[in-house]
Design a protein around this motif. Structure first.
Motif, PDB file in Angstrom:
ATOM      1  N   TYR A   1       0.849  -1.076  -0.010  1.00  0.00           N
ATOM      2  CA  TYR A   1      -0.065  -0.078   0.044  1.00  0.00           C
ATOM      3  C   TYR A   1       0.701   1.230   0.020  1.00  0.00           C
ATOM      4  O   TYR A   1       0.612   2.147  -0.716  1.00  0.00           O
ATOM      5  CB  TYR A   1      -0.883  -0.094   1.186  1.00  0.00           C
ATOM      6  CG  TYR A   1      -1.541   1.114   1.489  1.00  0.00           C
ATOM      7  CD1 TYR A   1      -2.769   1.656   0.423  1.00  0.00           C
ATOM      8  CD2 TYR A   1      -1.509   2.140   2.413  1.00  0.00           C
ATOM      9  CE1 TYR A   1      -3.578   2.601   0.956  1.00  0.00           C
ATOM     10  CE2 TYR A   1      -1.973   3.362   2.526  1.00  0.00           C
ATOM     11  CZ  TYR A   1      -2.901   3.644   1.795  1.00  0.00           C
ATOM     12  OH  TYR A   1      -3.693   4.783   2.031  1.00  0.00           O
ATOM     13  N   GLY A   2       1.764   1.374   0.729  1.00  0.00           N
ATOM     14  CA  GLY A   2       2.843   2.404   0.803  1.00  0.00           C
ATOM     15  C   GLY A   2       3.585   2.731  -0.476  1.00  0.00           C
ATOM     16  O   GLY A   2       3.763   3.790  -0.645  1.00  0.00           O
ATOM     17  N   GLY A   3       4.006   1.566  -1.017  1.00  0.00           N
ATOM     18  CA  GLY A   3       4.567   1.870  -2.390  1.00  0.00           C
ATOM     19  C   GLY A   3       3.848   2.318  -3.477  1.00  0.00           C
ATOM     20  O   GLY A   3       4.155   2.991  -4.463  1.00  0.00           O
ATOM     21  N   TYR A   4       2.402   1.913  -3.364  1.00  0.00           N
ATOM     22  CA  TYR A   4       1.606   2.204  -4.397  1.00  0.00           C
ATOM     23  C   TYR A   4       0.945   3.821  -3.958  1.00  0.00           C
ATOM     24  O   TYR A   4       1.102   4.531  -4.926  1.00  0.00           O
ATOM     25  CB  TYR A   4       0.193   1.578  -4.212  1.00  0.00           C
ATOM     26  CG  TYR A   4      -0.819   1.568  -5.426  1.00  0.00           C
ATOM     27  CD1 TYR A   4      -0.601   1.413  -6.723  1.00  0.00           C
ATOM     28  CD2 TYR A   4      -1.790   2.298  -5.037  1.00  0.00           C
ATOM     29  CE1 TYR A   4      -1.308   1.459  -7.760  1.00  0.00           C
ATOM     30  CE2 TYR A   4      -3.010   2.858  -6.131  1.00  0.00           C
ATOM     31  CZ  TYR A   4      -2.523   2.276  -7.414  1.00  0.00           C
ATOM     32  OH  TYR A   4      -3.479   2.438  -8.456  1.00  0.00           O
ATOM     33  N   PHE A   5       0.672   4.062  -2.879  1.00  0.00           N
ATOM     34  CA  PHE A   5       0.091   5.420  -2.822  1.00  0.00           C
ATOM     35  C   PHE A   5       0.838   5.814  -1.229  1.00  0.00           C
ATOM     36  O   PHE A   5       1.354   7.054  -1.316  1.00  0.00           O
ATOM     37  CB  PHE A   5      -1.342   5.431  -2.617  1.00  0.00           C
ATOM     38  CG  PHE A   5      -2.140   6.820  -2.628  1.00  0.00           C
ATOM     39  CD1 PHE A   5      -1.643   7.846  -3.363  1.00  0.00           C
ATOM     40  CD2 PHE A   5      -3.057   6.999  -1.464  1.00  0.00           C
ATOM     41  CE1 PHE A   5      -2.178   8.801  -3.062  1.00  0.00           C
ATOM     42  CE2 PHE A   5      -3.545   8.244  -1.511  1.00  0.00           C
ATOM     43  CZ  PHE A   5      -3.023   9.224  -2.176  1.00  0.00           C
ATOM     44  N   GLY A   6       0.303   5.377  -0.207  1.00  0.00           N
ATOM     45  CA  GLY A   6       1.269   5.706   1.041  1.00  0.00           C
ATOM     46  C   GLY A   6       0.479   6.713   1.863  1.00  0.00           C
ATOM     47  O   GLY A   6       0.749   6.686   2.947  1.00  0.00           O
ATOM     48  N   ALA A   7      -0.866   7.171   1.685  1.00  0.00           N
ATOM     49  CA  ALA A   7      -1.407   8.142   2.540  1.00  0.00           C
ATOM     50  C   ALA A   7      -1.904   7.326   3.631  1.00  0.00           C
ATOM     51  O   ALA A   7      -2.647   6.353   3.448  1.00  0.00           O
ATOM     52  CB  ALA A   7      -2.623   8.656   1.599  1.00  0.00           C
ATOM     53  N   ALA A   8      -1.887   7.992   4.721  1.00  0.00           N
ATOM     54  CA  ALA A   8      -1.946   7.172   6.072  1.00  0.00           C
ATOM     55  C   ALA A   8      -1.415   5.793   6.191  1.00  0.00           C
ATOM     56  O   ALA A   8      -1.746   4.991   7.263  1.00  0.00           O
ATOM     57  CB  ALA A   8      -3.625   7.059   6.172  1.00  0.00           C
ATOM     58  N   GLN A   9      -0.310   5.652   5.756  1.00  0.00           N
ATOM     59  CA  GLN A   9       0.401   4.371   5.672  1.00  0.00           C
ATOM     60  C   GLN A   9       0.960   4.322   7.186  1.00  0.00           C
ATOM     61  O   GLN A   9       0.646   3.159   7.792  1.00  0.00           O
ATOM     62  CB  GLN A   9       1.541   4.098   4.814  1.00  0.00           C
ATOM     63  CG  GLN A   9       2.325   3.095   5.128  1.00  0.00           C
ATOM     64  CD  GLN A   9       3.943   2.962   4.361  1.00  0.00           C
ATOM     65  OE1 GLN A   9       4.377   2.007   4.227  1.00  0.00           O
ATOM     66  NE2 GLN A   9       4.052   3.949   3.682  1.00  0.00           N
ATOM     67  N   GLY A  10       1.483   5.255   7.672  1.00  0.00           N
ATOM     68  CA  GLY A  10       1.943   5.298   9.126  1.00  0.00           C
ATOM     69  C   GLY A  10       0.899   4.894  10.130  1.00  0.00           C
ATOM     70  O   GLY A  10       0.982   4.435  11.087  1.00  0.00           O
ATOM     71  N   ILE A  11      -0.316   5.613   9.897  1.00  0.00           N
ATOM     72  CA  ILE A  11      -1.466   5.430  10.708  1.00  0.00           C
ATOM     73  C   ILE A  11      -1.592   3.914  10.628  1.00  0.00           C
ATOM     74  O   ILE A  11      -2.134   2.993  11.928  1.00  0.00           O
ATOM     75  CB  ILE A  11      -2.644   6.255  10.502  1.00  0.00           C
ATOM     76  CG1 ILE A  11      -2.292   7.683  10.517  1.00  0.00           C
ATOM     77  CG2 ILE A  11      -3.885   5.897  11.370  1.00  0.00           C
ATOM     78  CD1 ILE A  11      -3.543   8.714  10.198  1.00  0.00           C
ATOM     79  N   LEU A  12      -2.027   3.424   9.572  1.00  0.00           N
ATOM     80  CA  LEU A  12      -2.145   1.763   9.457  1.00  0.00           C
ATOM     81  C   LEU A  12      -1.117   0.984  10.254  1.00  0.00           C
ATOM     82  O   LEU A  12      -1.478   0.052  10.822  1.00  0.00           O
ATOM     83  CB  LEU A  12      -2.298   1.386   8.102  1.00  0.00           C
ATOM     84  CG  LEU A  12      -3.646   2.023   7.240  1.00  0.00           C
ATOM     85  CD1 LEU A  12      -3.312   1.911   5.610  1.00  0.00           C
ATOM     86  CD2 LEU A  12      -4.953   1.617   7.849  1.00  0.00           C
ATOM     87  N   LEU A  13       0.047   1.450   9.965  1.00  0.00           N
ATOM     88  CA  LEU A  13       1.183   0.725  10.871  1.00  0.00           C
ATOM     89  C   LEU A  13       1.146   0.714  12.289  1.00  0.00           C
ATOM     90  O   LEU A  13       1.094  -0.327  12.879  1.00  0.00           O
ATOM     91  CB  LEU A  13       2.552   1.119  10.396  1.00  0.00           C
ATOM     92  CG  LEU A  13       2.902   0.615   9.028  1.00  0.00           C
ATOM     93  CD1 LEU A  13       4.269   1.321   8.515  1.00  0.00           C
ATOM     94  CD2 LEU A  13       3.426  -0.732   8.962  1.00  0.00           C
ATOM     95  N   VAL A  14       0.806   1.743  12.830  1.00  0.00           N
ATOM     96  CA  VAL A  14       0.599   1.942  14.159  1.00  0.00           C
ATOM     97  C   VAL A  14      -0.555   1.127  14.817  1.00  0.00           C
ATOM     98  O   VAL A  14      -0.548   0.723  15.798  1.00  0.00           O
ATOM     99  CB  VAL A  14       0.636   3.601  14.592  1.00  0.00           C
ATOM    100  CG1 VAL A  14       0.240   3.692  16.164  1.00  0.00           C
ATOM    101  CG2 VAL A  14       1.830   4.153  14.319  1.00  0.00           C
ATOM    102  N   GLY A  15      -1.694   1.314  13.863  1.00  0.00           N
ATOM    103  CA  GLY A  15      -2.609   0.547  14.524  1.00  0.00           C
ATOM    104  C   GLY A  15      -2.803  -0.762  14.481  1.00  0.00           C
ATOM    105  O   GLY A  15      -3.105  -1.636  15.257  1.00  0.00           O
ATOM    106  N   PHE A  16      -1.829  -1.200  13.441  1.00  0.00           N
ATOM    107  CA  PHE A  16      -1.654  -2.758  13.309  1.00  0.00           C
ATOM    108  C   PHE A  16      -0.657  -3.211  14.243  1.00  0.00           C
ATOM    109  O   PHE A  16      -0.960  -4.302  15.063  1.00  0.00           O
ATOM    110  CB  PHE A  16      -1.029  -3.025  11.855  1.00  0.00           C
ATOM    111  CG  PHE A  16      -0.915  -4.555  11.537  1.00  0.00           C
ATOM    112  CD1 PHE A  16      -1.863  -5.355  11.480  1.00  0.00           C
ATOM    113  CD2 PHE A  16       0.451  -4.754  11.511  1.00  0.00           C
ATOM    114  CE1 PHE A  16      -1.488  -6.759  11.328  1.00  0.00           C
ATOM    115  CE2 PHE A  16       0.840  -6.015  11.218  1.00  0.00           C
ATOM    116  CZ  PHE A  16      -0.377  -7.033  11.156  1.00  0.00           C
ATOM    117  N   MET A  17       0.248  -2.499  14.449  1.00  0.00           N
ATOM    118  CA  MET A  17       1.450  -2.936  15.384  1.00  0.00           C
ATOM    119  C   MET A  17       0.787  -2.829  16.699  1.00  0.00           C
ATOM    120  O   MET A  17       1.515  -3.518  17.723  1.00  0.00           O
ATOM    121  CB  MET A  17       2.575  -2.259  15.345  1.00  0.00           C
ATOM    122  CG  MET A  17       3.371  -2.609  13.646  1.00  0.00           C
ATOM    123  SD  MET A  17       4.724  -1.739  13.900  1.00  0.00           S
ATOM    124  CE  MET A  17       5.894  -2.678  15.397  1.00  0.00           C
TER     125      MET A  17
END
Length: 261
Positions: free
Chosen positions: A157-173
């Protein structure tokens, strides 16, 4: 000059937001669209420029990274491979597909930003239960296949677009590990920077014609400074103001893409 100043300031703000929240693309990408740049050029140029902010933000969080070096080494390959796959996917899909998908991705990112506080409260309750011994099964271990698979998918997802990738990572982890939230944020900065860097190299090698180097340079300069300030002062910034800015700018970009293509 007005356009250049706007892009520079957007890059600075995005660098700060990426370090603290993880959705800076929802500032820079819509700004580029509002100035009339094609979506594919805006996405690629923005991706390359934001690498600088990721580097400065990661350096600013170096103390929080120290306890999790082993975990980072396990997760980095999954993020890097995912970022490469996402970048290639962006180049393989036709431009019409990207223009169709981007509004959906922006909406998803805006929803993640809007509901971020609820996710944080849920995470806080879960940690309180684990500390009190009520929650006896905190989730998979840090080296589990599920964690690696999730990091890989978010890398795509981050390589394709990346918007809110960080939020998704924090939530997932936050769900699948028991690492302290500030340390998760530091790990997030490393992983998103790795994804953006791998994608940036891919774009430079195989899609140079879609790169606007002036835009890239402006965003890089702004995000480099923003990353430093974000790492230093980010915890003091009002989260409500950050989210409001992202939602307003993102909504304006959606309106432009849908009604004024």
């Amino acid at each position: 000059m007005l356009e250049m100043g706007g892009i520079l300031l957007a890059g600075m703000w995005a660098g700060m937001i990426n370090v603290v929240v993880g959705s800076g693309t929802l500032v820079t990408f819509p700004v580029l669209l509002l100035f009339g740049y094609p979506p594919l050029t805006a996405n690629i140029s923005n991706n390359i420029g934001l690498v600088a902010g990721g580097l400065s933000g990661t350096w600013g969080y170096r103390k929080e990274l120290a306890p999790n070096r082993a975990l980072i080494l396990r997760l980095l390959p999954a993020s890097a491979i995912g970022g490469l796959a996402g970048a290639l996917l962006l180049l393989v899909l036709p431009a019409s597909a990207f223009q169709t998908i981007v509004p959906i991705l922006i909406v998803l990112g805006l929803l993640m930003v809007a509901f971020g506080p609820a996710l944080q409260r849920l995470t806080a309750r879960r940690r309180a239960l684990a500390t009190a011994g009520i929650l006896t099964s905190p989730g998979p271990t840090a080296g589990s296949v599920g964690l690696l698979a999730g990091i890989f998918v978010l890398g795509i997802y981050g390589g394709y677009f990346g918007a809110a990738q960080g939020i998704l990572l924090v939530g997932f982890m936050s769900i699948v590990t028991t690492i302290a939230l500030q340390q998760i944020n530091a790990v997030k900065n490393v992983l998103t920077t790795a994804v953006n860097a791998i994608a940036a190299v891919t774009f430079i090698v195989v899609a140079g014609e879609h790169i606007d180097w002036r835009v890239t340079a402006l965003i890089a300069c702004g995000s480099l400074v923003g990353g430093f300030f974000g790492a230093r002062f980010g915890r003091k910034l009002p989260p409500t103001a950050l989210r409001a800015t992202i939602i307003v700018v993102g909504t304006a970009a959606l309106v432009k893409m849908i009604f004024f293509p």
